[in-house]
Design a protein around this motif. Structure first.
Motif, PDB file in Angstrom:
ATOM      1  N   SER A 182      78.318  49.743  -4.148  1.00 40.54           N
ATOM      2  CA  SER A 182      77.159  48.843  -4.198  1.00 40.54           C
ATOM      3  C   SER A 182      77.625  47.415  -4.455  1.00 40.54           C
ATOM      4  N   VAL A 183      76.922  46.470  -3.851  1.00 39.89           N
ATOM      5  CA  VAL A 183      77.274  45.057  -3.959  1.00 39.89           C
ATOM      6  C   VAL A 183      76.045  44.293  -4.455  1.00 39.89           C
ATOM      7  N   TYR A 184      76.291  43.420  -5.410  1.00 40.93           N
ATOM      8  CA  TYR A 184      75.195  42.618  -5.982  1.00 40.93           C
ATOM      9  C   TYR A 184      75.597  41.140  -5.965  1.00 40.93           C
ATOM     10  N   THR A 185      74.626  40.275  -5.779  1.00 44.61           N
ATOM     11  CA  THR A 185      74.872  38.830  -5.789  1.00 44.61           C
ATOM     12  C   THR A 185      74.932  38.313  -7.232  1.00 44.61           C
ATOM     13  N   LEU A 186      75.180  37.021  -7.361  1.00 46.01           N
ATOM     14  CA  LEU A 186      75.300  36.381  -8.674  1.00 46.01           C
ATOM     15  C   LEU A 186      74.043  36.586  -9.538  1.00 46.01           C
ATOM     16  N   ASP A 187      72.894  36.672  -8.886  1.00 52.23           N
ATOM     17  CA  ASP A 187      71.662  36.883  -9.646  1.00 52.23           C
ATOM     18  C   ASP A 187      71.278  38.359  -9.736  1.00 52.23           C
TER      19      ASP A 187
END
Ligand code: FES
Length: 177
Positions: free
Chosen positions: A126-131
């Protein structure tokens, strides 16, 4: 004159309190022991009850945790790892986010990858952005967020107040000047 209260022949003599130590009778020793035991029991009970009602100061995960950097030391795009509280404090143009580092898929700890500029979960990708917005992999929603309080340059995060969200919203940022 004959003694009327004389014990009949063959009857046992009445018990006589025999001193066992320093003039104390066996009965006095047993009574003292009993009082000491009962006293110890109620003392322990009272101590336990008092401890139960004593306010517990929560520190670390589950309580309010201070961010080790001041607000003016945190640059836009920076991620501050706060191990004590199990969260990342991120700063973007829109403001601050405190993201619980537990992957919302199956609970792995998600590290920040500086090169990718994203949070990359090592377990199932899974990949998540800075927010905290999920942008790839099996994670069904963004990383959970925690409540932030800014007082001057000091930042604290309430790690006992974790909020799930179905999608990232600009309202989730804590705005700073
Ligand atoms: S636990 Fe993070 S992707 Fe599965």
């Amino acid at each position: 004159m004959a003694d009327d209260k004389k014990a009949p022949a063959g009857a046992a003599a009445p018990p006589v309190a025999t001193p066992v130590a320093d003039g104390l009778t066996r009965r006095q020793v047993l009574r003292s022991g009993m009082f000491a035991t009962v006293g110890a029991f109620f003392g322990t009970l009272a101590g336990g009850s008092a401890a139960m009602f004593w306010p517990i100061k929560l520190t670390g995960f589950g309580g309010v945790v201070s961010v080790p950097k001041k607000l003016n030391e945190i640059k836009v795009g920076e991620v501050v790892t706060v191990r004590e509280g199990k969260f990342y404090l991120t700063r973007s143009e829109e403001g601050l986010m405190a993201l619980y580092w537990k992957c919302v898929h199956l609970g792995c700890t998600v590290p920040w990858n500086q090169g990718a500029g994203k949070f990359l979960c090592p377990c199932h990708g899974s990949v998540y952005t800075l927010d905290g917005q999920n942008v790839a992999g099996p994670a069904p929603r963004p990383l959970d967020m925690m409540e932030i309080t800014v007082s001057g340059q000091d930042i604290t995060v309430n790690t006992g107040k974790i909020t799930q969200r179905s999608t990232h919203d600009p309202e989730h940022f804590t705005k700073v000047g």
